[in-house]
Design an enzyme around this catalytic site. Structure first.
Site, PDB file in Angstrom:
ATOM      1  N   HIS A 141      60.755  -2.845  41.666  1.00  0.00           N
ATOM      2  CA  HIS A 141      61.649  -3.857  41.097  1.00  0.00           C
ATOM      3  C   HIS A 141      61.026  -5.247  41.245  1.00  0.00           C
ATOM      4  CE1 HIS A 141      64.576  -0.651  40.617  1.00  0.00           C
ATOM      5  NE2 HIS A 141      64.353  -0.315  41.872  1.00  0.00           N
ATOM      6  N   GLU A 153      67.382  -4.735  46.956  1.00  0.00           N
ATOM      7  CA  GLU A 153      66.289  -3.782  47.109  1.00  0.00           C
ATOM      8  C   GLU A 153      64.934  -4.429  46.867  1.00  0.00           C
ATOM      9  OE1 GLU A 153      64.560   0.423  45.309  1.00  0.00           O
ATOM     10  OE2 GLU A 153      66.401  -0.438  44.473  1.00  0.00           O
ATOM     11  N   GLU A 175      61.780   6.633  49.287  1.00  0.00           N
ATOM     12  CA  GLU A 175      63.093   5.981  49.340  1.00  0.00           C
ATOM     13  C   GLU A 175      63.421   5.838  50.820  1.00  0.00           C
ATOM     14  OE1 GLU A 175      64.819   4.906  46.803  1.00  0.00           O
ATOM     15  OE2 GLU A 175      64.629   6.213  45.063  1.00  0.00           O
TER      16      GLU A 175
END
Length: 415
Positions: free
Chosen positions: A9, A23, A152
């Site tokens: 991102h 995030e 993750e």
């Protein structure tokens, strides 16, 4: 060994948001730490980004560079708990990729993170296929040609009783070390060797930004800030505030508390993540940080004061508040730019910006009061996002393409 580190991102894409965190910020900080650890072990690395931007062509860049491994750092969401690592599935675009090695690296990383923090390792040995994700295909995995994994780390929106939130908020360096340990085991490097201990990142403030803050009346003692290098985004915050027409040294908006200051700076388009700065004020231990942020906020509404002066200085109090309401309505609408400055400077929207009267504006106490009331919740606009003078309104684009919601003073207001 060449390892491509992708901080997931960034820029206009914050990724998942939860518990006051974004995030994209977590991914970047963990990636920077991971880069320091790997380069300290003599491994050649390349990062997709080192600042809060949204780079394109991440997997293509890794392919052209000839990476042996790609590690795309991410943070999970959905209210769960624990760690897992996503791997690619077979694709005709890269039929020679060793998917078993992708799985082996993913297992090592997931189990390293789980062991380091006593976290749940999800699924079978912490491995999730990209086809098992909601999107079923993840570009950075699908388009890359080398061994690739997407850790993750933990759930950003996990309940506070779970360890996930504490890991993501306070233990990002340790998380990077856990990922690095999995990589070291995969490539056969002694994970206990001291060479891969991370150096503490340093983020000094540029002299140019320090002097700009002095000129704008924000800083009184730049010498103190020359010694501050522990806050990742402080120099970027000052650079944003130092851009022309963002701050006005002549004006103090009367802000005295950090909550209002953070709200105003987000609206002004100077600050992207108030939650990050709230945590820095509480936990960084940097003296005078709260006072600095409040001082910037007190001088940060110059664009709003200018546009209200330029558009509505001949109007009464309500008319001037209405002009401020329209700017705020646009800021809150996905149809327009985000941030007061960006709304006002969006091409073709406000005539005073184009004809120069905005740049020559001399706001008075009346405009300051109107803006303060609008920010405080006084709203007469009925949701209007456009206005124009009544003279010439008949037959205009506003009158034919929009819906008129009210008329006040010399202006009509539309949605």
């Amino acid at each position: 060994m060449k390892i491509f580190i992708d901080a997931g991102h960034g820029g206009n894409d914050p990724g998942a948001v939860g518990n006051g965190m974004r995030e994209s910020d977590i991914n970047l900080e963990v990636s920077l730490h991971l880069n320091s650890i790997l380069t300290g072990a003599g491994i050649t690395t390349k990062m997709s980004r080192t600042t809060d931007i949204q780079p394109n062509m991440r997997p293509q860049t890794a392919n052209i560079w000839g990476a042996d491994l790609l590690v795309s750092i991410h943070t999970n969401a959905g209210g769960g708990t624990g760690t897992e690592t996503v791997i690619p599935t077979a694709s005709p675009r890269n039929p020679r990729r060793n998917l078993q090695e992708c799985r082996r690296l993913a297992e090592l990383i997931s189990n390293s993170i789980g062991a380091r923090f006593g976290m749940r390792v999800r699924r079978v040995n912490g491995v999730m296929l990209e086809t098992e994700t909601p999107r079923r295909s993840i570009g950075v995995l699908r388009e890359s040609e080398m061994i690739a994994v997407l850790p993750e780390i933990a759930f950003i929106d996990s309940p506070l009783l779970n360890p996930d939130v504490g890991v993501l908020r306070n233990k990002r360096l340790v998380a990077a070390q856990a990922i690095a340990d999995g990589i070291f085991e995969f490539i056969g490097v002694n994970a206990l060797a001291p060479v891969h201990q991370a150096a503490i990142p340093s983020f000094p403030i540029s002299e140019e930004n320090l002097q700009a803050m002095v000129t704008l009346g924000v800083m009184q003692s730049p010498g103190h800030w020359r010694t501050v290098n522990s806050i990742r985004w402080l120099d970027e915050l000052l650079a944003s505030a130092a851009q022309p027409n963002r701050l006005d040294a002549r004006i103090n908006n009367g802000i005295t508390d950090i909550e209002t200051a953070l709200k105003v700076l987000k609206m002004a388009g100077i600050m992207n993540n108030p939650g990050y700065w709230s945590r820095q004020v509480e936990t960084s231990g940097v003296r005078f940080l709260e006072q600095l942020i409040i001082a910037i906020a007190n001088r940060s509404l110059d664009p709003m004061h200018r546009i209200v002066w330029a558009e509505a200085r001949s109007e009464d109090r309500i008319g001037q508040i209405l002009a401020a309401n329209v700017v705020l309505n646009r800021h809150n609408s996905p149809r327009f730019a985000d941030g007061i400055y960006n709304v006002i400077h969006q091409p073709g929207q406000f005539c005073p910006v184009a004809n120069g009267s905005y740049a020559k504006a001399t706001p008075t106490a009346m405009q300051l009061q109107a803006v303060q009331e609008a920010l405080g919740g006084v709203d007469y606009s009925l949701g209007a996002t456009f206005f124009r003078t009544i003279a010439g309104a008949e037959g205009s684009w506003h009158q034919t393409a929009l819906v008129q919601v009210l008329e006040h003073g010399n202006h009509r207001f539309y949605v």
